[in-house]
Every structure is written in structure tokens, then in C-alpha cells.
Enzyme design. Structure first.
Site, PDB file in Angstrom:
ATOM      1  N   LYS A 116       0.809  -1.215   0.000  1.00  0.00           N
ATOM      2  CA  LYS A 116       0.000   0.000   0.000  1.00  0.00           C
ATOM      3  C   LYS A 116       0.849   1.275   0.000  1.00  0.00           C
ATOM      4  O   LYS A 116       0.479   2.277  -0.619  1.00  0.00           O
ATOM      5  CB  LYS A 116      -0.945  -0.007   1.201  1.00  0.00           C
ATOM      6  CG  LYS A 116      -2.074  -1.035   1.101  1.00  0.00           C
ATOM      7  CD  LYS A 116      -2.966  -0.983   2.306  1.00  0.00           C
ATOM      8  CE  LYS A 116      -4.226  -1.828   2.123  1.00  0.00           C
ATOM      9  NZ  LYS A 116      -3.952  -3.241   1.898  1.00  0.00           N
ATOM     10  N   GLU A 200      -2.914   7.023   7.737  1.00  0.00           N
ATOM     11  CA  GLU A 200      -3.812   7.818   6.913  1.00  0.00           C
ATOM     12  C   GLU A 200      -4.717   8.652   7.799  1.00  0.00           C
ATOM     13  O   GLU A 200      -5.101   8.226   8.894  1.00  0.00           O
ATOM     14  CB  GLU A 200      -4.700   6.928   6.028  1.00  0.00           C
ATOM     15  CG  GLU A 200      -4.000   6.269   4.872  1.00  0.00           C
ATOM     16  CD  GLU A 200      -4.958   5.447   4.023  1.00  0.00           C
ATOM     17  OE1 GLU A 200      -6.137   5.327   4.409  1.00  0.00           O
ATOM     18  OE2 GLU A 200      -4.531   4.934   2.979  1.00  0.00           O
ATOM     19  N   HIS A 235     -14.776  -4.005   8.209  1.00  0.00           N
ATOM     20  CA  HIS A 235     -14.027  -3.845   6.962  1.00  0.00           C
ATOM     21  C   HIS A 235     -14.329  -4.929   5.936  1.00  0.00           C
ATOM     22  O   HIS A 235     -13.671  -5.001   4.904  1.00  0.00           O
ATOM     23  CB  HIS A 235     -12.520  -3.770   7.222  1.00  0.00           C
ATOM     24  CG  HIS A 235     -12.133  -2.717   8.208  1.00  0.00           C
ATOM     25  ND1 HIS A 235     -12.294  -1.371   7.968  1.00  0.00           N
ATOM     26  CD2 HIS A 235     -11.601  -2.817   9.454  1.00  0.00           C
ATOM     27  CE1 HIS A 235     -11.867  -0.681   9.019  1.00  0.00           C
ATOM     28  NE2 HIS A 235     -11.442  -1.534   9.936  1.00  0.00           N
ATOM     29  N   GLU A 275      -9.719   1.336  -5.753  1.00  0.00           N
ATOM     30  CA  GLU A 275     -10.574   1.639  -4.612  1.00  0.00           C
ATOM     31  C   GLU A 275     -10.257   3.024  -4.053  1.00  0.00           C
ATOM     32  O   GLU A 275      -9.094   3.381  -3.877  1.00  0.00           O
ATOM     33  CB  GLU A 275     -10.396   0.566  -3.529  1.00  0.00           C
ATOM     34  CG  GLU A 275     -10.723  -0.833  -4.036  1.00  0.00           C
ATOM     35  CD  GLU A 275     -11.064  -1.792  -2.921  1.00  0.00           C
ATOM     36  OE1 GLU A 275     -11.090  -1.367  -1.751  1.00  0.00           O
ATOM     37  OE2 GLU A 275     -11.322  -2.962  -3.225  1.00  0.00           O
ATOM     38  N   GLU A 293      -6.334   1.837  -2.629  1.00  0.00           N
ATOM     39  CA  GLU A 293      -5.532   0.703  -3.087  1.00  0.00           C
ATOM     40  C   GLU A 293      -6.094   0.193  -4.399  1.00  0.00           C
ATOM     41  O   GLU A 293      -7.169   0.596  -4.830  1.00  0.00           O
ATOM     42  CB  GLU A 293      -5.541  -0.428  -2.050  1.00  0.00           C
ATOM     43  CG  GLU A 293      -6.934  -1.001  -1.779  1.00  0.00           C
ATOM     44  CD  GLU A 293      -6.926  -2.020  -0.657  1.00  0.00           C
ATOM     45  OE1 GLU A 293      -5.846  -2.278  -0.091  1.00  0.00           O
ATOM     46  OE2 GLU A 293      -8.011  -2.552  -0.349  1.00  0.00           O
ATOM     47  N   ASN A 295      -6.984  -3.468  -6.388  1.00  0.00           N
ATOM     48  CA  ASN A 295      -7.107  -4.918  -6.356  1.00  0.00           C
ATOM     49  C   ASN A 295      -6.836  -5.436  -7.758  1.00  0.00           C
ATOM     50  O   ASN A 295      -7.605  -5.173  -8.687  1.00  0.00           O
ATOM     51  CB  ASN A 295      -8.500  -5.339  -5.883  1.00  0.00           C
ATOM     52  CG  ASN A 295      -8.682  -5.099  -4.401  1.00  0.00           C
ATOM     53  OD1 ASN A 295      -7.961  -5.663  -3.585  1.00  0.00           O
ATOM     54  ND2 ASN A 295      -9.616  -4.251  -4.044  1.00  0.00           N
ATOM     55  N   ARG A 297      -7.215  -8.014  -9.587  1.00  0.00           N
ATOM     56  CA  ARG A 297      -7.950  -9.253  -9.843  1.00  0.00           C
ATOM     57  C   ARG A 297      -9.413  -8.909 -10.085  1.00  0.00           C
ATOM     58  O   ARG A 297      -9.815  -7.742  -9.983  1.00  0.00           O
ATOM     59  CB  ARG A 297      -7.847 -10.185  -8.637  1.00  0.00           C
ATOM     60  CG  ARG A 297      -8.285  -9.507  -7.335  1.00  0.00           C
ATOM     61  CD  ARG A 297      -8.365 -10.458  -6.176  1.00  0.00           C
ATOM     62  NE  ARG A 297      -8.508  -9.793  -4.895  1.00  0.00           N
ATOM     63  CZ  ARG A 297      -9.629  -9.282  -4.404  1.00  0.00           C
ATOM     64  NH1 ARG A 297     -10.729  -9.332  -5.128  1.00  0.00           N
ATOM     65  NH2 ARG A 297      -9.663  -8.713  -3.221  1.00  0.00           N
TER      66      ARG A 297
END
Length: 623
Positions: A116, A200, A235, A275, A293, A295, A297
């Protein structure tokens, strides 16, 4: 074009990929562990290869076994699905080095987005807005505390190698920082073998917005608009929808444009998701959306994008992996209607959301909507893998239409004896704030008490159970399981026990107007209502098993009998331990409800039992 595809995954995503491959004329190979030997994805594929024990670390996560299975069967390509090895750059490279086609992004793209902190630096350089924070190499407690103080509280600590909601801690005040940092690092080390973190700024009214992107080997990159995944619990996403409610054209152009820049920055090929976290304190605004981030996939929630665009993303993956360009250009893509997806989990919301495993003795999700599942009636929910049973997906011309459709599907779920979150899903969808799109990622936690339905049966459910039993008793073969709906009068009375309470209930003399379905067998009546199941033990009728109120010892959950302290015909006293059930890594002592004699004993040490199974019967003393 690929002619034979191995799917390096299991469950609903494997079944999903098999469906599209078959439509494209591509033969499929499934892989499976011991626990999945008779799983639906194994039965659905053209071929299947056993790759090891039930634990994922010894089967689905062993890349060498998967590559060997592909070579053994002559598969030309490997599709990783999501989870497991789908974002493992080393595995992707090993597939390519073995001379096989990797259905996914290049290993370098996966690696670039894998950490990240490095990803945020790369995105900042590409002109993608990122959340204010700290991603420095100095990981000392003193430096991290200093940076957190400078950012201002609340602040979020995130594992740089994190994912799936693990390795994240919210810190509300400076004095909590060190304790939360240590906790986050321990979890990150255990989960990802990497305890480095980034910081963050905590967004006060956060919405989770993500953009589906797609690239090919010809330099083309398109987006397929956004999804809102704000309804989360710890989450973990629960409900996702597309498009994001409240998204205006200007903000959509900004976020989708940023997603395209992000994908191009890593020379992206295949399906991926960028995202973002949005500060929605004043609605969705272009200047208040930040990169979180990528992903690298296919996402669990990809069906909602397919529903509003008419695109089969798995087909696109297979075509792009075969060297073809993306089938459509950006100008050809548009949003049609609204789609919502809910993740149906095998868990018990009323019991603290504990996983619920075991056999799906009764499994009916209805026929409406799009159901993505990897199980059928009679299959097992295993403790070894993710507890998702199915994805319930709908499309509507409007958001309100989609909400109504999905709530009705959730309320109609019939699953037993495994517990599910179907009623919880329906309650989320019916919530007034959700209907008004007043969303943020804290929605579920802030309303948890009102969203979790009681597992206690009300009077109407008791009445339904009595009516079902009465209807069954007038059938010629009364001891056979009979599926019923409330459509006829009953005239009998029955004694039932539910969660330790016993009542004698008279059946209605005319068909009651109740929204319930269910079934009856010799030992019990099961009522389904609003997404929940309620089990009632029946009074003994001679040779049949007794109801709990008559001394039946019933398994409170699926588990293993690890000790049996009595034998049939033994005399016991109230409170005496009869046996011990091990379930959910805990031991549960089952005791005699009163003084009496053990008249039935149906288990021995080592027996595996299902929830609500009658393990023994104690007949009360004459006195």
C-alpha cells in the site's frame, strides 16, 4: 483462444468462471482439496484434480500443485479467481514460466500495487489523489507517533501488505497510539509476514467507492463506472451496488479518470479495481475522493458492474488473456439501471456473527434475481474456507426497485440447519437511511442492534409450527418429511419446544394469513420467516425421538462429541453431565434436564453431529 482452462479456486467464483467458459466453448479443469471432493465446482467442471488436504495452505495456496494439475490435464491457461493466489505476483510469474497463460495482470503490475505504501507513492506521481498520511521508511514508534500527531486524530494505521480488513486500527487519541500500533503490527505479522505500516487521515464520513477498470496488451484501458461498497462490517463488505447513489457527472468523470490514470501507471492488463475513500460529509465531491488501493484481480462484487453494463467480465478476461483487444471502447459503455448485490454468509448474527458450519439439509434461495453460489442442497459449509454461501444479485430500472427486489429475496431465503445473515441483509436494505442513500462505512456498526433480528420465535411463528405439524399429522405417511405452505386449516394441538421453552399449541381452525414456510419430520418442525429459520422439537410419539421438553438432548450447534459419560438405561440426576460437545473451538457440556433414565443414546465418542440433532433422550422419573 484458450481451449482448456484450469480454475485455481473453489466455490461460487469457480462455478461462475466455469459457466462463462462453457458458453465460450472452453473446457474446464477444477482443483479440489479433501473437504471439496464432492463440491459443486468439482461436479460442474469437465475434469477435476485433487491437490491436497482440506487446509488451504496445503492445497489451494500451493502453486506448484496447481501448475502440475494444469500440465497433467493439458490446460493451457490458469484463472485464479479471487482470494488465494489471485494477487500473488510470484505465482503469476511461475505460471508464465511454466509456459501457461495467466488470466490476470502482468506480475509486475501485481507487485507494483501489492504494498500500500509503494502504491500510494506511485499514484501520487501519476496525479491520482491520495489520502493525506505517512508512508515513510522510518518505522520507529517515535517517528510514527510524531507523524500521527501531525496528521491529527482520528488517524488510521494500516498494514502496508494488508487486505481483507486485516491489519487496520483506528486511533482516536494520541495516548492510544502505541497500544493500537502494537496490536496492528502483531496482526499484520501473523497475517502477512510483514509488520510495516502506513498512516492515513481518518475520514469522518467515509464512503467506499471503487471503479472497475480493464486493460489489454494493445494499450487500451477503459473503465466500467463505479460501485459503492460502503455497507461493511469490520471492513468486510456486505452489500454493494452500482452505480454509486448520489454520484453526479462531474464527480464520476473525476473518479473514473483517476482510475484510468492509475491503471495506465502500472501498464495494466485484465480486470482490476481502483478503490477510493470519499469524504461524503457534504455529499460526493470530486475534490474529496482519495485513492486507497488497487485490487489486481476480479472482485467479489463484479456482478453489479456486469448487470448495469451488460458486459461479461470473465469473458473479457479470457479474451484479453488470449491476446485479443478489449471488445468495447469507452464510448460504447454506458450505465443502464441499478444493481445491488448482497453477500449471504453462513453465520449467526444473533450469536455474535459466529460462523455456522455443517450440512445444508434444506437449501432454497428461490428463483428470482441472479444467484451466484457454489453449493446445493445436501452440500457442506466447511470450516476451512470463507463462509460465504451465495451472492444475491438484482437489477432494477431504479435503485428503489432494486432494493425492493433484493429485500424480498433475502426475506425468502430458506436454509437449515446452517444459520445465515439473510434477515440481517433484509434489515439493512429496509432501513430508512439506506433507502435514502445516507451511507458511510460506519452504517452497520452504528445501527447493529436494530439490524440484528432476534432468534426467539414470536407467537405467530409458534402458531405456524403448530399448523405445520397438524397438517403433517393428517397425511397418510405422517413420519416422512413434508414440505408445507400455509394453505389449509388445522384442527389438532401439539406440544413443541423451542430454545428450551415448551408450549402446547392448538392448530388454527382456519388458514392463518402468515408469511411463513417450513417443513415437518418425525422429530421437529422448522419454520422459515423473513430470512430466518426456527426449529421446534416435537413431543415424542412412541418410537420417535422426544422433544427437548420431554428430555431430548439436542446439539446446540454442529460439532464433535468428545466425551460420553453415560450409557443407555443409566439413571441420571438433574444437572448431571451426559456428554461433551466440541464446537467452534469450545467445549459445551450437555446435562440432564431432570432426574430420570437415559432411554436413547444415539452418539458415541468421536461422533460428528449437526445442529438440532437429538443426541440422547432422558425419560423423567415416575415421581
Amino acid at each position: 483462444m484458450i481451449s482448456k482452462l484450469l480454475i485455481a479456486n473453489r466455490g461460487e467464483i469457480a462455478c461462475r468462471i466455469i459457466r462463462t467458459a462453457r458458453e465460450m466453448g472452453i473446457a474446464t479443469v477444477a482443483v479440489y482439496s479433501d473437504a471439496d471432493a464432492r463440491a459443486l465446482h468439482v461436479r460442474s467442471a469437465d475434469e477435476a484434480v485433487h491437490i491436497g488436504p482440506s487446509a488451504a495452505a496445503e492445497s489451494y495456496l500451493v502453486g506448484e500443485k496447481i501448475i502440475a494439475a494444469a500440465k497433467q490435464t493439458g490446460a493451457q491457461a490458469i484463472h485464479p479467481g479471487y482470494g488465494f493466489l489471485s494477487e500473488n505476483a510470484g505465482f503469476a510469474q511461475a505460471v508464465i514460466d511454466a509456459g501457461l497463460t495467466w488470466v490476470g495482470p502482468k506480475p509486475g503490475s501485481i507487485e507494483a500495487m501489492g504494498l500500500k505504501d509503494a502504491a500510494k507513492k506511485l499514484m501520487r506521481e501519476a496525479g491520482v489523489p491520495v489520502t493525506p498520511g505517512y508512508e515513510g521508511e522510518d518505522q520507529s514508534v517515535e517517528r510514527l507517533q510524531k507523524e500521527a500527531d501531525a496528521i491529527g486524530y482520528p488517524v488510521l494505521i494500516k498494514a502496508v501488505a494488508g487486505g481483507g480488513g486485516k491489519g487496520m486500527r483506528k486511533v482516536d487519541a494520541a495516548q492510544q497510539f502505541v497500544e493500537m500500533l502494537q496490536s496492528c503490527r502483531r496482526e499484520a505479522k501473523a497475517s502477512f509476514s510483514n509488520d510495516e505500516v502506513l498512516l492515513e487521515k481518518w475520514i469522518t464520513s467515509p464512503r467506499h467507492i471503487e471503479v472497475q477498470v480493464f486493460g489489454d496488451s494493445h494499450g487500451n484501458v477503459v473503465h466500467l463506472f463505479e460501485r459503492d461498497c460502503s455497507l461493511q462490517r469490520r471492513h468486510q463488505k456486505v452489500i454493494e451496488e452500482a452505480p454509486a447513489p448520489g454520484m453526479d457527472d462531474e464527480t464520476r468523470a473525476a473518479i473514473c479518470g483517476a482510475a484510468i490514470r492509475a491503471a495506465k501507471a502500472v501498464d495494466y492488463e485484465g480486470a482490476g479495481t481502483i478503490e477510493f475513500i470519499a469524504d461524503a460529509s457534504e455529499g460526493l465531491r470530486a475534490d474529496r475522493i482519495f485513492f486507497m488501493e488497487m485490487n489486481t484481480r476480479l472482485q467479489v462484487e463484479h456482478p453489479v458492474t456486469e448487470e448495469i453494463t451488460g458486459v461479461d467480465l470473465v469473458e473479457w478476461q479470457l479474451r484479453v488473456a488470449s491476446g485479443e483487444p478489449i471488445p468495447l471502447q469507452q464510448a460504447d459503455l454506458f450505465i443502464d439501471g441499478h444493481s445491488i448485490e448482497a453477500r449471504l454468509y453462513a453465520e449467526d448474527p444473533a450469536g455474535g456473527f459466529l460462523p455456522s458450519t455443517g450440512a445444508l439439509d434444506h437449501f432454497d434461495l428461490g428463483v428470482e434475481g441472479r444467484i451466484e453460489t457454489g453449493v446445493e442442497e445436501g452440500d457442506m459449509i466447511s470450516p476451512f474456507y470463507d463462509p460465504m454461501v451465495a451472492k444475491l444479485v438484482v437489477w432494477g430500472e431504479s435503485r428503489g426497485d432494486a432494493i425492493d427486489q433484493l429485500a424480498e429475496i433475502a426475506e425468502g431465503v430458506e436454509i437449515w440447519p446452517v444459520k445465515t445473515n439473510a434477515a440481517f441483509i433484509a434489515n439493512c436494505l429496509r432501513d430508512e437511511d439506506f433507502e435514502d442513500a445516507k451511507l458511510d462505512t460506519g452504517f452497520i456498526e452504528s445501527k447493529l442492534d436494530s439490524l440484528v433480528s432476534s432468534d426467539e420465535a414470536d407467537d405467530a411463528i409458534w402458531q405456524s409450527a403448530a399448523d405445520f405439524v397438524a397438517l403433517a399429522d393428517v397425511e397418510e405417511h405422517e413420519d416422512l418429511p413434508i414440505g408445507l405452505r400455509l394453505n389449509a386449516p388445522g384442527v389438532l394441538a401439539t406440544t413443541l419446544t423451542h430454545k428450551g421453552e415448551t408450549r402446547k399449541v392448538s392448530a388454527a381452525r382456519s388458514g392463518p394469513d402468515l408469511a411463513a414456510t417450513g417443513f415437518v419430520d418425525a422429530a421437529r418442525a422448522v419454520v422459515f420467516s423473513d430470512g430466518q429459520s426456527f426449529t421446534f422439537e416435537r413431543q415424542s410419539r412412541g418410537s420417535g425421538a422426544a422433544a427437548a421438553g420431554d428430555g431430548a438432548i439436542v446439539a446446540p450447534m454442529p460439532g464433535k462429541v468428545i466425551a460420553v459419560d453415560v450409557a443407555q438405561s443409566d439413571t441420571v440426576t438433574a444437572g448431571q453431565r451426559l456428554m461433551v460437545l466440541e464446537a467452534m473451538k469450545m467445549e459445551h457440556a450437555l446435562t440432564a434436564p431432570f432426574d430420570g433414565t437415559v432411554t436413547e443414546l444415539s452418539v458415541s465418542e468421536g461422533s460428528q453431529v449437526q445442529v438440532e440433532a437429538v443426541l440422547a433422550v432422558v425419560k423423567p422419573s415416575e415421581e
